[in-house]
Motif scaffolding. Structure first.
Motif, PDB file in Angstrom:
ATOM      1  N   VAL A   1       0.683  -1.163  -0.074  1.00 20.15           N
ATOM      2  CA  VAL A   1      -0.102  -0.015   0.086  1.00 20.15           C
ATOM      3  C   VAL A   1       1.111   1.270  -0.142  1.00 20.15           C
ATOM      4  O   VAL A   1       1.710   1.415   1.032  1.00 20.15           O
ATOM      5  N   VAL A   2       0.651   1.964  -1.030  1.00 18.53           N
ATOM      6  CA  VAL A   2       1.698   3.399  -1.320  1.00 18.53           C
ATOM      7  C   VAL A   2       0.996   4.496  -0.889  1.00 18.53           C
ATOM      8  O   VAL A   2      -0.340   4.664  -1.332  1.00 18.53           O
ATOM      9  N   SER A   3       1.179   5.493  -0.311  1.00 17.19           N
ATOM     10  CA  SER A   3       0.805   6.780  -0.058  1.00 17.19           C
ATOM     11  C   SER A   3       0.225   7.342  -1.435  1.00 17.19           C
ATOM     12  O   SER A   3       0.707   7.335  -2.343  1.00 17.19           O
ATOM     13  N   GLN A   4      -0.979   8.049  -1.243  1.00 17.51           N
ATOM     14  CA  GLN A   4      -1.573   8.394  -2.562  1.00 17.51           C
ATOM     15  C   GLN A   4      -0.706   9.567  -3.176  1.00 17.51           C
ATOM     16  O   GLN A   4      -0.666   9.618  -4.455  1.00 17.51           O
ATOM     17  N   SER A   5      -0.084  10.277  -2.639  1.00 16.98           N
ATOM     18  CA  SER A   5       0.743  11.390  -2.909  1.00 16.98           C
ATOM     19  C   SER A   5       1.879  11.055  -4.039  1.00 16.98           C
ATOM     20  O   SER A   5       2.312  11.743  -4.725  1.00 16.98           O
ATOM     21  N   ILE A   6       2.214   9.713  -4.102  1.00 12.83           N
ATOM     22  CA  ILE A   6       3.139   9.413  -5.016  1.00 12.83           C
ATOM     23  C   ILE A   6       2.653   8.155  -5.647  1.00 12.83           C
ATOM     24  O   ILE A   6       3.583   7.756  -6.555  1.00 12.83           O
ATOM     25  N   PHE A   7       1.626   7.712  -5.733  1.00 15.49           N
ATOM     26  CA  PHE A   7       0.726   6.631  -6.440  1.00 15.49           C
ATOM     27  C   PHE A   7       0.564   7.220  -7.641  1.00 15.49           C
ATOM     28  O   PHE A   7      -0.697   7.530  -7.735  1.00 15.49           O
ATOM     29  N   SER A   8       1.436   7.405  -8.781  1.00 21.13           N
ATOM     30  CA  SER A   8       1.025   7.971  -9.756  1.00 21.13           C
ATOM     31  C   SER A   8       1.549   7.225 -11.078  1.00 21.13           C
ATOM     32  O   SER A   8       2.332   6.470 -10.860  1.00 21.13           O
ATOM     33  N   ARG A   9       0.669   7.229 -12.240  1.00 26.74           N
ATOM     34  CA  ARG A   9       1.039   6.579 -13.404  1.00 26.74           C
ATOM     35  C   ARG A   9       2.377   7.174 -13.993  1.00 26.74           C
ATOM     36  O   ARG A   9       2.864   6.497 -14.773  1.00 26.74           O
ATOM     37  N   HIS A  10       2.844   8.140 -13.302  1.00 25.68           N
ATOM     38  CA  HIS A  10       3.921   8.704 -13.889  1.00 25.68           C
ATOM     39  C   HIS A  10       5.212   8.211 -13.214  1.00 25.68           C
ATOM     40  O   HIS A  10       6.342   8.578 -13.292  1.00 25.68           O
TER      41      HIS A  10
ATOM     42  N   SER B   1       9.057  -4.505 -12.425  1.00 24.51           N
ATOM     43  CA  SER B   1       8.749  -3.287 -12.411  1.00 24.51           C
ATOM     44  C   SER B   1       7.573  -2.767 -13.089  1.00 24.51           C
ATOM     45  O   SER B   1       7.245  -3.625 -14.232  1.00 24.51           O
ATOM     46  N   ILE B   2       6.815  -1.593 -13.184  1.00 22.99           N
ATOM     47  CA  ILE B   2       5.668  -1.096 -13.700  1.00 22.99           C
ATOM     48  C   ILE B   2       6.515   0.252 -14.260  1.00 22.99           C
ATOM     49  O   ILE B   2       6.348   1.114 -13.356  1.00 22.99           O
ATOM     50  N   THR B   3       6.633   0.439 -15.483  1.00 20.56           N
ATOM     51  CA  THR B   3       7.056   1.807 -16.009  1.00 20.56           C
ATOM     52  C   THR B   3       6.035   2.806 -16.048  1.00 20.56           C
ATOM     53  O   THR B   3       4.901   2.627 -16.237  1.00 20.56           O
ATOM     54  N   SER B   4       6.420   4.080 -16.254  1.00 18.05           N
ATOM     55  CA  SER B   4       5.569   5.096 -16.447  1.00 18.05           C
ATOM     56  C   SER B   4       4.633   4.907 -17.764  1.00 18.05           C
ATOM     57  O   SER B   4       3.774   5.423 -18.063  1.00 18.05           O
TER      58      SER B   4
ATOM     59  N   ARG C   1      -1.023  -3.348 -10.380  1.00 23.11           N
ATOM     60  CA  ARG C   1      -1.304  -2.084  -9.287  1.00 23.11           C
ATOM     61  C   ARG C   1      -2.829  -1.858  -9.474  1.00 23.11           C
ATOM     62  O   ARG C   1      -3.247  -2.094 -10.723  1.00 23.11           O
ATOM     63  N   ASP C   2      -3.336  -1.401  -8.389  1.00 21.93           N
ATOM     64  CA  ASP C   2      -4.814  -1.038  -8.386  1.00 21.93           C
ATOM     65  C   ASP C   2      -4.686   0.546  -8.316  1.00 21.93           C
ATOM     66  O   ASP C   2      -4.515   0.851  -6.835  1.00 21.93           O
ATOM     67  N   THR C   3      -5.293   1.277  -9.086  1.00 19.39           N
ATOM     68  CA  THR C   3      -5.108   2.636  -8.774  1.00 19.39           C
ATOM     69  C   THR C   3      -6.297   3.094  -7.784  1.00 19.39           C
ATOM     70  O   THR C   3      -6.403   4.420  -7.196  1.00 19.39           O
ATOM     71  N   LEU C   4      -7.380   2.183  -7.523  1.00 14.87           N
ATOM     72  CA  LEU C   4      -8.371   2.758  -6.539  1.00 14.87           C
ATOM     73  C   LEU C   4      -7.901   2.564  -5.047  1.00 14.87           C
ATOM     74  O   LEU C   4      -8.247   3.178  -4.327  1.00 14.87           O
TER      75      LEU C   4
ATOM     76  N   VAL D   1       9.169   3.026  -4.989  1.00  9.88           N
ATOM     77  CA  VAL D   1       8.561   3.661  -5.931  1.00  9.88           C
ATOM     78  C   VAL D   1       9.605   5.039  -6.104  1.00  9.88           C
ATOM     79  O   VAL D   1      10.041   5.448  -5.382  1.00  9.88           O
ATOM     80  N   GLN D   2       9.794   5.145  -7.471  1.00  6.75           N
ATOM     81  CA  GLN D   2      10.730   6.423  -7.671  1.00  6.75           C
ATOM     82  C   GLN D   2       9.706   7.375  -8.548  1.00  6.75           C
ATOM     83  O   GLN D   2       8.952   7.189  -9.555  1.00  6.75           O
ATOM     84  N   TYR D   3       9.758   8.584  -8.068  1.00  8.77           N
ATOM     85  CA  TYR D   3       8.786   9.476  -8.583  1.00  8.77           C
ATOM     86  C   TYR D   3       9.499  11.091  -8.189  1.00  8.77           C
ATOM     87  O   TYR D   3       9.543  11.444  -7.018  1.00  8.77           O
ATOM     88  N   ARG D   4       9.389  11.854  -9.147  1.00  8.50           N
ATOM     89  CA  ARG D   4       9.825  13.230  -9.052  1.00  8.50           C
ATOM     90  C   ARG D   4      11.213  13.251  -8.519  1.00  8.50           C
ATOM     91  O   ARG D   4      11.422  14.085  -7.524  1.00  8.50           O
ATOM     92  N   GLY D   5      12.103  12.380  -8.867  1.00  2.00           N
ATOM     93  CA  GLY D   5      13.456  12.555  -8.457  1.00  2.00           C
ATOM     94  C   GLY D   5      13.747  11.793  -6.969  1.00  2.00           C
ATOM     95  O   GLY D   5      14.990  11.681  -6.599  1.00  2.00           O
TER      96      GLY D   5
END
Length: 126
Positions: A23-32, A51-54, A72-75, A98-102
C-alpha cells in the motif's frame, strides 16, 4: 508523510504461491511513477524482480519470467506481486519501491521463505 507498507510474505513449499501487496501513499501513487519489487537474499545484493514503468511496461528479471506478475490497483493505491511456482532460490526479503519526481521510496520489506521444511520422521515396525 510518504509510506509504503508491504504484506503477504510468509513460508511456502516449492511450487507454491504467494501474493505480495504494497500500500503506497496516494501522494506518490502516480501513473508517472516507476514502481517496482526488489528482493534481497541472505548474503546477496538487492536485485530488481519486476517493475511497472510510467509507460505501462512490465519488465521482469529473467529468473522470474513466466512465474511472477506485477500489477497495481489505482483505486486502492496498491502494488502487487503474484508469485507462482516458487523455488527455494526465490527466498529473501522483498521490498516495494517507488521512484517519483526524483525521489526514491522504499518499504520496510516482507520475508518470503521457500523450502520443504524439516519433515517428520515416520517409523513403522511390527
Amino acid at each position: 508523510q510518504v509510506q509504503l507498507v508491504e504484506s503477504g510474505g510468509g513460508s511456502v513449499q516449492p511450487g507454491g504461491s504467494l501474493k505480495l501487496s504494497c500500500v503506497v501513499s496516494q501522494s506518490i501513487f502516480s501513473r508517472h511513477a516507476l514502481m517496482a519489487w526488489y528482493r534481497q537474499a541472505p548474503g546477496k545484493e538487492r536485485e530488481l524482480v519486476a517493475s511497472i514503468t510510467s509507460g505501462g511496461g512490465t519488465p521482469y528479471a529473467d529468473s522470474v519470467k513466466g512465474r511472477f506478475t506485477i500489477s497495481r490497483d489505482t483505486l486502492t493505491n496498491t502494488l502487487y506481486l503474484q508469485m507462482n511456482r516458487l523455488k527455494p532460490e526465490d527466498t529473501g526479503v522483498y521490498y516495494c519501491n517507488v521512484q517519483y519526481r526524483g525521489s526514491n521510496y522504499w518499504g520496510p520489506g516482507t520475508q518470503v521463505s521457500v523450502s520443504w521444511g524439516q519433515g517428520t520422521q515416520v517409523t513403522v515396525s511390527s
